[in-house]
Every structure is written in structure tokens, then in C-alpha cells.
Design a protein around this motif. Structure first.
Motif, PDB file in Angstrom:
ATOM      1  N   ALA A  68    -123.450  -8.373 -91.840  1.00 39.03           N
ATOM      2  CA  ALA A  68    -122.715  -8.996 -92.937  1.00 39.03           C
ATOM      3  C   ALA A  68    -121.652  -8.050 -93.475  1.00 39.03           C
ATOM      4  N   ILE A  69    -121.980  -6.770 -93.598  1.00 36.32           N
ATOM      5  CA  ILE A  69    -120.998  -5.788 -94.070  1.00 36.32           C
ATOM      6  C   ILE A  69    -119.835  -5.703 -93.099  1.00 36.32           C
ATOM      7  N   LEU A  70    -120.137  -5.725 -91.803  1.00 36.89           N
ATOM      8  CA  LEU A  70    -119.073  -5.675 -90.797  1.00 36.89           C
ATOM      9  C   LEU A  70    -118.191  -6.915 -90.869  1.00 36.89           C
ATOM     10  N   THR A  71    -118.816  -8.078 -91.078  1.00 34.56           N
ATOM     11  CA  THR A  71    -118.037  -9.319 -91.185  1.00 34.56           C
ATOM     12  C   THR A  71    -117.112  -9.295 -92.392  1.00 34.56           C
ATOM     13  N   VAL A  72    -117.653  -8.945 -93.552  1.00 36.71           N
ATOM     14  CA  VAL A  72    -116.840  -8.879 -94.767  1.00 36.71           C
ATOM     15  C   VAL A  72    -115.760  -7.814 -94.626  1.00 36.71           C
ATOM     16  N   PHE A 130    -113.139  -6.565 -80.071  1.00 31.09           N
ATOM     17  CA  PHE A 130    -114.193  -5.571 -79.925  1.00 31.09           C
ATOM     18  C   PHE A 130    -115.376  -5.856 -80.850  1.00 31.09           C
ATOM     19  N   LEU A 131    -115.108  -6.498 -82.005  1.00 29.42           N
ATOM     20  CA  LEU A 131    -116.156  -6.686 -83.009  1.00 29.42           C
ATOM     21  C   LEU A 131    -116.545  -8.146 -83.215  1.00 29.42           C
ATOM     22  N   ASN A 132    -116.007  -9.070 -82.401  1.00 28.34           N
ATOM     23  CA  ASN A 132    -116.204 -10.485 -82.708  1.00 28.34           C
ATOM     24  C   ASN A 132    -117.656 -10.931 -82.603  1.00 28.34           C
ATOM     25  N   GLN A 133    -118.443 -10.331 -81.686  1.00 27.75           N
ATOM     26  CA  GLN A 133    -119.834 -10.753 -81.563  1.00 27.75           C
ATOM     27  C   GLN A 133    -120.636 -10.418 -82.821  1.00 27.75           C
ATOM     28  N   LYS A 134    -120.420  -9.229 -83.354  1.00 27.43           N
ATOM     29  CA  LYS A 134    -121.117  -8.848 -84.582  1.00 27.43           C
ATOM     30  C   LYS A 134    -120.647  -9.698 -85.757  1.00 27.43           C
ATOM     31  N   VAL A 135    -119.366 -10.089 -85.741  1.00 31.96           N
ATOM     32  CA  VAL A 135    -118.857 -10.955 -86.804  1.00 31.96           C
ATOM     33  C   VAL A 135    -119.551 -12.308 -86.760  1.00 31.96           C
TER      34      VAL A 135
END
Length: 304
Positions: A221-225, A288-293
Motif C-alpha cells: 500500500a505504501i508503494l502504491t500511494v 518495474f513496480l506495476n505488480q506491487k502496485v
């Protein structure tokens, strides 16, 4: 002792088969025709999304004469790779990227630290007035940025912060906190409160429960925000244009305006090269970060 055996009839043998004698297709399974239409629609969407990026890249390799005299959709007559060098050095894109990072990264760190702590306090901790406090943060989301620019400019000028990047850092932090607090408070609803109660019984302090229990559980959630706020701040033009009064402090969005010279003359090749540097750089970060998002978005959609 007689054992009843089922009698197979023609109707029984035909059960589960169509009129032609073939096994009936399950109701949820689609035929090859429908799958073909899905593939066609996906291919069209890919073309719509990818083609502008390809066109922008090809345009960045054209000279001014090639761009103005030939068709907009044609390939470059000569491949001007030097446009990227001109954009980075003569156009000062390297300096503008550096200024953007110096403004974005501190603001993003403050937003995530304060927003996550506030979301934890508003959702996990029990105290009087937390609902009213959350309402105050939500009110901040309704205030347009245009309304606060002039008062903030006066405050920064009187406090001597003008001429630095601190006005950008503080303004980005203040405008990004309401949405971050709201989103983090929503994400904390998915965290079982029993974990914190057990940690408190074991003697853990609130600060330790926040750092060792809550943060690992909401890291997606922190990575998404953080990624959402990064794109908001990185693509900002209005705030950066208001508080940067010298070329040495301009961010990349403001610096793109420098490619328009006197009397509206524009260097199209270096301009599109600078846009490509901006767009493809942020695109690589997202890919690079879309899966975690996606994991962060789905975890916030579940209400505990």
C-alpha cells in the motif's frame, strides 16, 4: 438379495449431449469467435496506447526542416540522434531532472512518513476526535491548489525561502498529505487489530508496533500511494512555475517551456527528445513496480 441397477434409456444416454450427439458446451465457456473478438479489441487498445509513444520517439529524431516540410507521420529523413545530446546539455534537461528529483524525493519521503503515521493513528489507535481529524484531512482534498498559491508565495517570500527548492518541497508535502492520509487509513482497515492488541499485551510500545508490525503489512500500500504521489508531483507544472524564479531551480516540466524561443520558434527535435526522456523514464519506473502496485490496490479494496 436383489440389487437395483439403473436402466439406461435413450434419454439417459443422450443427457449431457446436444442435438447432434456431441457433448454440450458449458454455459460459461465461449466459442473461438468470441475469443477472436477479444484479441482484436486488445490489439486495438495496444495500438492506441503504444503508437503515440513510437510516433513521439521517431519525431524526436527529426530535424526542424524534416518536421516542418515533410509529413508528420513520415519516418525521419536523417536520424538526428544529436537531438538527445542537445536536449540534455543545451536544453539543460539534465539540470531540470536533478532539480525535479531534489524536490520530489524529500517531499515524497515526508508524505509517506507523515501520511502512514497519520493513517495508523486514525485507524488503529483509539482516541477522542479521530473522526473529526480525518474529516479535516478530507477537507484538504477539496481545496484547489490555485487558491493557496498566492498566500503561500507571500509566506515563502517573507520567510526568505524564495530562491530555493524548499517552497516546492513544503507545498508538495502539504497538498499530497490529505489523499495519502485517506488512502492509508483505508488500507489500515485490512490489518487485523488483534495483532496490535497482542503486541501491546506483550509489552510493545505504540511506536514499536507501528514500525515492526504495521509497516511490513502495508508495504504494498505504501508503494502504491508513493507511486501515485510521485507521478502527481513529477508532472506538476503550476506549483513549480509559481515558485521557481530562476532557471537554475526549474523542474523538468517547467524546463520544457524553454524549447520555445523568441516569436514562438520551437526546436521540435530537441523538444520531443526531452519529452521522451521525461516520459520513458517514468514509464520504466511504472513497469518495474506495476505488480506491487496492483497488489496494493487490491489489498485496499478489501475492507476488514
Amino acid at each position: 438379495m436383489a440389487i437395483d441397477t439403473p436402466v439406461k434409456t435413450a434419454a439417459g444416454r443422450g443427457a449431457g449431449r446436444g442435438s447432434t450427439g456431441r457433448p454440450a458446451r458449458p454455459a460459461g465457456r465461449r466459442g473461438p469467435g468470441s475469443r477472436l473478438w477479444v484479441r482484436i479489441v486488445v490489439a486495438l487498445l495496444l495500438v492506441i496506447e503504444i503508437y503515440p509513444l513510437i510516433w513521439m520517439f521517431l519525431t524526436s529524431l527529426k530535424s526542424n526542416d524534416d518536421y516542418l516540410n515533410n509529413s508528420t507521420w513520415s519516418l525521419p529523413t536523417t536520424w538526428e540522434w544529436g537531438n538527445y545530446t542537445d536536449a540534455w546539455t543545451t536544453g539543460h534537461i539534465g539540470l531540470y531532472v536533478q532539480n525535479s528529483l531534489l524536490a520530489v524525493l524529500p517531499a515524497l519521503a515526508l508524505i509517506l512518513l507523515l501520511g502512514t503515521a497519520a493513517g495508523f493513528a486514525l485507524q488503529i489507535m483509539v482516541w477522542k476526535g479521530r473522526s473529526l481529524t480525518l474529516l479535516v484531512f478530507l477537507t484538504g482534498m477539496m481545496v484547489p491548489a490555485q487558491m493557496i498559491l498566492l498566500p503561500l508565495f507571500t509566506v515563502y517570500f517573507q520567510t526568505g525561502l524564495s530562491g530555493t527548492l524548499w517552497p516546492l518541497v513544503l507545498t508538495y508535502t502539504g497538498t499530497g498529505l490529505p489523499l495519502t492520509v485517506f488512502m492509508m487509513a483505508t488500507y489500515y482497515k485490512t490489518v487485523p487489530r488483534e495483532l496490535f492488541e497482542a503486541a501491546t499485551i506483550d509489552g510493545a510500545s505504540i511506536l514499536r508496533a507501528f514500525w515492526t508490525i504495521s509497516l511490513p503489512m502495508v508495504r504494498n500500500a505504501i508503494l502504491t500511494v508513493g507511486l501515485v504521489q510521485f507521478f502527481f508531483i513529477w508532472n506538476d507544472l503550476l506549483i513549480a512555475l509559481t515558485f521557481t524564479n530562476s532557471q537554475d531551480l526549474r523542474t523538468i516540466q517547467v524546463g520544457l517551456l524553454n524549447f520555445t524561443g523568441d516569436f514562438g520558434a520551437t526546436r521540435y527535435g530537441p523538444l520531443f527528445a526531452a519529452i521522451c526522456i521525461n516520459v520513458f523514464g517514468t514509464l520504466v519506473i511504472y513497469l518495474f513496480l506495476n505488480q506491487k502496485v496492483m497488489k496494493g490496490l487490491t489489498s485496499g479494496a478489501v475492507k476488514g
